[in-house]
Design an enzyme around this catalytic site. Structure first.
Site, mmCIF file in Angstrom:
data_model
loop_
_atom_site.group_PDB
_atom_site.id
_atom_site.type_symbol
_atom_site.label_atom_id
_atom_site.label_comp_id
_atom_site.label_asym_id
_atom_site.label_seq_id
_atom_site.Cartn_x
_atom_site.Cartn_y
_atom_site.Cartn_z
ATOM 1 N N ASN A 27 0.836 -1.210 0.000
ATOM 2 C CA ASN A 27 0.000 0.000 0.000
ATOM 3 C C ASN A 27 0.865 1.252 0.000
ATOM 4 O O ASN A 27 0.548 2.235 -0.672
ATOM 5 C CB ASN A 27 -0.961 -0.003 1.191
ATOM 6 N N ASN A 120 -6.682 5.035 7.938
ATOM 7 C CA ASN A 120 -6.207 3.648 7.889
ATOM 8 C C ASN A 120 -6.976 2.933 6.791
ATOM 9 O O ASN A 120 -8.092 3.316 6.453
ATOM 10 C CB ASN A 120 -6.468 2.956 9.235
ATOM 11 N N HIS A 122 -8.410 -0.956 5.848
ATOM 12 C CA HIS A 122 -8.651 -2.282 6.417
ATOM 13 C C HIS A 122 -9.202 -3.180 5.307
ATOM 14 O O HIS A 122 -10.059 -2.751 4.527
ATOM 15 C CB HIS A 122 -9.663 -2.177 7.562
#
Ligand code: GRF
Length: 244
Positions: A27, A120, A122
């Site tokens: 990422n 974030n 997920h």
């Protein structure tokens, strides 16, 4: 001068992003690649922080010429971790933080200092299949064990709890009858790489404008035909994020 003070027409400096990563950093790589394009005018990486000296993410950062910092967490008092983290972020002139496979809880003091400016990603559709210990293959195994027909990727603001802050953006990913945790993980990861960098760009643009970050709308007609190697249409993602 703060970002907010910059007058209309005045040169706005790019938003400085710190990325926290514990693992391989695919990422992070997607973010680095994205910021090499036109988004680089809006944001750039200030520092990559890891709790693990051997994290592949650090190597990727070094290769890209981005500053790195290892901040160990294990067996250290949270106050010490928080203080070192805040110092590092201040030294790097950090405006926002993006977690990318960071497996530690961000100290509450750091969350407070950057509230609304920490994101974030997920690898599931939160609020399901998140929380402490829900990372990597465990997430995808739990999705398969539950018999879900749909999984996805979620970008959310970070608060004091694992995977619990307000959801900013999600993209669904079909679960196939013959999926294993590995094949599902690969399909979701492609989507992560497609949605996380532009979502970070959109958040950075909001931060630069002194605006509060609000949830973005996934298009109603999201396609459900993603094969393991497919990524969502880049234009569709950018439109949903208000970048087009
Ligand atoms: C990704 O699946 C991300 O959703 C999760 O951790 C994984 C990190 O992978 N938070 P990588 O290190 O970015 O390759």
């Amino acid at each position: 001068m703060t970002l907010r003070d910059s007058e209309a027409g005045a040169e706005r400096r790019p938003v400085r992003i710190a990325v926290f990563a514990s693992g391989g950093g695919s990422n992070l790589q997607a973010i680095l690649d994205h910021l090499r394009g036109p988004a680089g005018e809006a944001a750039r990486l200030a520092v990559v922080v890891s709790d693990k000296p051997e994290a592949g993410a650090l190597e990727r950062a070094r290769r890209a010429g981005v500053a790195t910092r290892v901040i160990p967490v294990r067996d250290r008092p949270v106050d010490a971790v928080a203080a070192e983290t805040l110092d590092t972020l201040a030294e790097a002139g950090t405006d926002m933080v993006a977690l990318a496979g960071y497996l530690r809880l961000v100290p509450a003091e750091v969350v407070r200092a950057f509230r609304g400016r920490i994101v974030n990603i997920h690898p599931a559709l939160l609020p399901a299949f998140g929380g402490k210990g829900m990372y990597g293959a465990r997430v995808h195994r739990a999705v398969l064990d539950a018999g879900c027909r749909v999984s996805g990727a979620t970008v959310h603001l970070v608060d004091e709890h694992y995977d619990r802050g307000p959801i900013l953006f999600q993209w669904p990913v079909p679960v196939r009858a013959d999926d294993t945790a590995e094949t599902l993980a690969a399909r979701v990861l492609r989507v992560e790489h497609a949605i996380y960098p532009p979502t970070i760009e959109a958040v950075a643009r909001a931060v630069a404008g002194g605006e509060a970050v609000r949830p973005f709308r996934v298009p109603d007609a999201t396609t459900f035909t993603l094969a393991a190697g497919d990524a969502p249409d880049a234009w569709q993602v950018r439109r949903a994020l208000g970048l087009e």
